[in-house]
Design a protein around this motif. Sequence first.
Motif, PDB file in Angstrom:
ATOM      1  N   CYS A 121       0.835  -1.200   0.000  1.00 33.32           N
ATOM      2  CA  CYS A 121       0.000   0.000   0.000  1.00 33.32           C
ATOM      3  C   CYS A 121       0.873   1.254   0.000  1.00 33.32           C
ATOM      4  CB  CYS A 121      -0.913  -0.011   1.228  1.00 33.32           C
ATOM      5  SG  CYS A 121      -1.976   1.436   1.323  1.00 33.32           S
ATOM      6  N   HIS A 179       0.166   4.039   1.220  1.00 33.27           N
ATOM      7  CA  HIS A 179       0.081   4.829   2.454  1.00 33.27           C
ATOM      8  C   HIS A 179       1.236   4.438   3.369  1.00 33.27           C
ATOM      9  CE1 HIS A 179      -2.006   5.516   6.576  1.00 33.27           C
ATOM     10  NE2 HIS A 179      -1.302   6.569   6.236  1.00 33.27           N
ATOM     11  N   ARG A 180       1.135   3.250   3.977  1.00 32.14           N
ATOM     12  CA  ARG A 180       2.210   2.861   4.881  1.00 32.14           C
ATOM     13  C   ARG A 180       2.674   1.429   4.700  1.00 32.14           C
ATOM     14  NH1 ARG A 180      -0.037   4.587  10.404  1.00 32.14           N
ATOM     15  NH2 ARG A 180       1.565   3.135  11.125  1.00 32.14           N
ATOM     16  N   GLY A 181       2.319   0.861   3.520  1.00 28.44           N
ATOM     17  CA  GLY A 181       3.011  -0.372   3.140  1.00 28.44           C
ATOM     18  C   GLY A 181       2.308  -1.679   3.423  1.00 28.44           C
ATOM     19  N   ALA A 182       1.078  -1.672   3.898  1.00 30.60           N
ATOM     20  CA  ALA A 182       0.406  -2.955   4.166  1.00 30.60           C
ATOM     21  C   ALA A 182       0.058  -3.647   2.846  1.00 30.60           C
ATOM     22  CB  ALA A 182      -0.877  -2.703   4.960  1.00 30.60           C
ATOM     23  N   CYS A 189      -7.206  -1.583   1.208  1.00 27.93           N
ATOM     24  CA  CYS A 189      -6.174  -1.925   2.180  1.00 27.93           C
ATOM     25  C   CYS A 189      -6.827  -2.146   3.554  1.00 27.93           C
ATOM     26  CB  CYS A 189      -5.137  -0.801   2.253  1.00 27.93           C
ATOM     27  SG  CYS A 189      -3.821  -1.154   3.432  1.00 27.93           S
ATOM     28  N   TYR A 205      -5.620  -1.801   6.422  1.00 24.93           N
ATOM     29  CA  TYR A 205      -5.091  -0.999   7.535  1.00 24.93           C
ATOM     30  C   TYR A 205      -5.899   0.283   7.738  1.00 24.93           C
ATOM     31  CZ  TYR A 205      -1.161   0.017  10.731  1.00 24.93           C
ATOM     32  OH  TYR A 205      -0.373   0.245  11.824  1.00 24.93           O
ATOM     33  N   HIS A 206      -5.996   1.102   6.665  1.00 25.05           N
ATOM     34  CA  HIS A 206      -6.753   2.355   6.802  1.00 25.05           C
ATOM     35  C   HIS A 206      -7.736   2.574   5.657  1.00 25.05           C
ATOM     36  CE1 HIS A 206      -2.654   2.800   8.507  1.00 25.05           C
ATOM     37  NE2 HIS A 206      -3.294   3.275   9.562  1.00 25.05           N
ATOM     38  N   GLY A 207      -7.901   1.541   4.841  1.00 24.58           N
ATOM     39  CA  GLY A 207      -8.979   1.577   3.872  1.00 24.58           C
ATOM     40  C   GLY A 207      -8.706   2.286   2.559  1.00 24.58           C
ATOM     41  N   TRP A 208      -7.480   2.611   2.237  1.00 18.63           N
ATOM     42  CA  TRP A 208      -7.223   3.166   0.903  1.00 18.63           C
ATOM     43  C   TRP A 208      -7.618   2.109  -0.127  1.00 18.63           C
ATOM     44  CZ3 TRP A 208      -2.247   6.550   0.058  1.00 18.63           C
ATOM     45  CH2 TRP A 208      -2.215   7.582   1.027  1.00 18.63           C
TER      46      TRP A 208
HETATM   47  S1  FES Z   1      -1.278   1.180   5.002  1.00 18.54           S
HETATM   48 FE1  FES Z   1      -2.797   0.942   3.495  1.00 18.54          FE
HETATM   49  S2  FES Z   1      -4.300   2.385   4.054  1.00 18.54           S
HETATM   50 FE2  FES Z   1      -2.766   2.660   5.516  1.00 18.54          FE
END
Ligand code: FES
Length: 385
Positions: A96, A98-101, A115, A117-120
Amino acid sequence: MDRKEELAVGRRLLGHIDGRSTDLAADMFRNKTIAYASRERAVLERDKLFRDRPLLMGLSSRLARPGDYLTEDVVGMPVLLARGADGTVRAFANVCRHRGAPVAEGCGNARAFTCPYHGWTYDLAGRLLGATDKPGFAGLDIAAHGLVPLPATEKHGMIYVRPSIAKPGESLAIDIDAELGDFAASLAALRLEDYVLHSTDRIAPRLNWKFAVDTFLESYHIAHLHRKTIAPYFVGNCCVFDPGGLHGRASFVKNSIEKTRAEPEGERQYLPHIVAIYQLFPNTLLVWQMDHIEIWRTFPRQGDPGVCEVELTLYKPAVTTKPDSYWDKNRDVAIRTVLDEDFPLGERMQIGFESGAADEVVYGRNEPALVHFHQSIRRALGVAA
Ligand code: FES
Ligand SMILES: [Fe+2]
């Protein structure tokens, strides 16, 4: 294998049966046991054999419909492979922006990837559709935060991915025909797009990935190691070998080929009696198995030359009158032979390689596919031993 190749390979195999012979390599080949056990060699192999090369991910039917996707960590690269709404197969780093998930897990069918983690959310072409907290990411260039693409191409019913980021300006297309060289037409003739996935098995034996390939490349051991299982069906120590650049094809034969002798030579159907193993460099064995396709893919475990990850997928004809129990039985024979007989011995051999007791192994002239495989590795690595 087209009809011309089938007739030629069948004729050569019958000639070997008559002459109690087999194709021979030019010379015996000595290989250092350290090649199976060295961490430095494992790092070189990862970089030069795996990250730098297109690898077969499977047949097209693994992603049959738009929205079908699968994920796989390929030598340290988390890969997301998806068939887009336009029918095109694309690959991305499953990371991802955003932060890599990882934005997807396992396999399935989806219209978009959200994603966890935070839904992107990303579409099937990897475009970021939006961040979930608008004020928090005001000003973020959405168009510049799509999933990072990886080189990927589908052709001849096969899907290839290179598990490394494209360099600036580099094309994301893989020239599969150039990659396969002489075998491109031969594999196209198998009509791999007409086969559907029947089963997937994954195992992690405690042996070097190259041994997992080696074990398929000669039939010299069949009469010995597989005496009580598959040996009665096969002509042991009999092989027709065709090199194709770094790749190779080893064709083995079942005793049932004798039935074909009753037919005029030009009308014989050899394929039901042949096991043709396309060794697609470096780590894949695409096996024509009498009436279906097996694909064995082998990957080194990161950081440990003594463990590998092996995947067997069995593909059956899309149109078949045979019940699933028939294909299950084929899968069982393949996996049980390897799991019960080849790999347990291989795990003992791995201990021997790591012990330093013998510093070399020797592949005989009657093991031409093995000789070619290890010569190809040396060529691709640029090493002399
Ligand atoms: S790591 Fe994917 S939305 Fe935050
Ligand atoms: Fe075997």
